[in-house]
Design a protein around this motif. Sequence first.
Motif, PDB file in Angstrom:
ATOM      1  N   TYR A  16      -9.489   0.373  -2.321  1.00 44.17           N
ATOM      2  CA  TYR A  16      -9.583  -1.025  -2.742  1.00 44.17           C
ATOM      3  C   TYR A  16      -9.461  -1.967  -1.552  1.00 44.17           C
ATOM      4  N   GLN A  17      -8.467  -1.729  -0.709  1.00 44.75           N
ATOM      5  CA  GLN A  17      -8.233  -2.640   0.413  1.00 44.75           C
ATOM      6  C   GLN A  17      -9.354  -2.564   1.457  1.00 44.75           C
ATOM      7  N   ASP A  44      -1.762   4.536  10.372  1.00 42.71           N
ATOM      8  CA  ASP A  44      -3.169   4.778  10.724  1.00 42.71           C
ATOM      9  C   ASP A  44      -4.002   3.529  10.443  1.00 42.71           C
ATOM     10  N   TRP A  45      -3.748   2.936   9.273  1.00 49.25           N
ATOM     11  CA  TRP A  45      -4.502   1.745   8.862  1.00 49.25           C
ATOM     12  C   TRP A  45      -4.356   0.636   9.902  1.00 49.25           C
ATOM     13  N   VAL A  46      -3.119   0.332  10.255  1.00 51.04           N
ATOM     14  CA  VAL A  46      -2.862  -0.765  11.194  1.00 51.04           C
ATOM     15  C   VAL A  46      -3.531  -0.485  12.541  1.00 51.04           C
ATOM     16  N   ARG A  47      -3.403   0.736  13.033  1.00 53.30           N
ATOM     17  CA  ARG A  47      -4.000   1.104  14.322  1.00 53.30           C
ATOM     18  C   ARG A  47      -5.516   0.938  14.308  1.00 53.30           C
ATOM     19  N   GLU A  73      -2.741  -6.800   9.563  1.00 51.87           N
ATOM     20  CA  GLU A  73      -1.445  -7.392   9.222  1.00 51.87           C
ATOM     21  C   GLU A  73      -0.981  -6.951   7.842  1.00 51.87           C
ATOM     22  N   PHE A  74      -1.911  -6.750   6.936  1.00 50.55           N
ATOM     23  CA  PHE A  74      -1.600  -6.455   5.536  1.00 50.55           C
ATOM     24  C   PHE A  74      -0.640  -5.280   5.404  1.00 50.55           C
ATOM     25  N   LYS A  83       3.591  -7.939  12.931  1.00 53.01           N
ATOM     26  CA  LYS A  83       3.032  -8.517  11.710  1.00 53.01           C
ATOM     27  C   LYS A  83       2.762 -10.007  11.886  1.00 53.01           C
ATOM     28  N   ILE A  84       3.742 -10.725  12.406  1.00 51.13           N
ATOM     29  CA  ILE A  84       3.531 -12.158  12.592  1.00 51.13           C
ATOM     30  C   ILE A  84       2.498 -12.422  13.674  1.00 51.13           C
TER      31      ILE A  84
END
Length: 376
Positions: A16-17, A44-47, A73-74, A83-84
């Motif tokens: 979905y994301q 993994d997603w963030v990287r 960031e999500f 994150k910020i």
Amino acid sequence: MKKGTYPLHDEANFNYQLNRTIMWGGGDLEDIKTIAPLIKTTEDWVREMTALAEGAEAHGRITCAIGYYRMAEFFEADGSPDKIMLYRKSKSLFYEHYRDLFIKTIRREEITYENGKLPVWICLPETEVKDTVIIHGGNDSYMEEFLPVVQRLLSEGIAVYLFDGPGQGGALRESGIYYTYQWEKPVKAILDAYELEDVTLIGLSLGGMLAPRAAAFESRIKRVVAWGIMPNFYDVVLSKVPKELRLLMDQEEKEQVNALIQKKMEADPLVKWAIQHGMFSMNVETPYDYLNRTRDFEMESIGHQITQDFLLMGSSEDHFIPVTLYKRVIDALPHVKSLTYTLYTKSDAAENHCNMGNTALVVDDIIHWIVWAKNK
């Protein structure tokens, strides 16, 4: 607005994301296809999403970079410096890229709320105003991702006031304003600040509970759109967990609940993200406290106070919200002026959460409903 959804990942929320990144984040399908197989965890997603963002920015593909930084960031851990940093990077690129639009068409302001500020966009049509709409998101939205929706409404002569409320976007990230179920308070702040009357209030996802809640206490709202089936956030959160957990919650077994959820968080990175995000946005210390707080986020106990025209919109294959909950929303609305319910399906390309695959269809339906409700 783009149309369609794609099978990009075996895990429903990652899938979905990833689609959200394309549909609402300005992402490119071919880019997303390259990283999807590499994602097994939120780390993994963030990287991978950060790498996409940096590459897109370096090559001048700014709309893609905005979406990739935002979605990196999500899944970054709440409270972390990264994150910020990612939030501010996406936001600064967004407002730089759309600079002319925010000079000529959309006014950015902030209104005082509690000990901080709520960010607001004021979007006024050049022609006669056919309606005034206030829009807000839900559990994890940011106002910037609603730009295409705002532009579509504006093109129809509809004035739009879009805001990040408590627990959302800039209100949470920059002012530290945590979630409240008493959504009538931020909505009243918007209505008062801009002296608005006779408005349509639209809430997405968890906003499908928050907007009706506000309407129950605010007579200046004449029409309410629940863009998502959400009678009770607690029941939605617990809809896919073992009965054991609900029983432990009912018995107020705080230590056992925390231990059980901790195990699930260790085994499932998406459970870990969801619980940590919930604790952060609602400013509580433990998983038990978070689940307990979600009990307050419901509209059924005050549904009898809602007397406006009401539009409820659902998704037949929503992986967050059981579609069967629609009946509880409808049953909670005995005194509405009118009630319209639309369930979007795969044939509409809008079967996913918040009808993400065909936003244009849904916004057009909202516009037609507003015209009908105002003129009936």
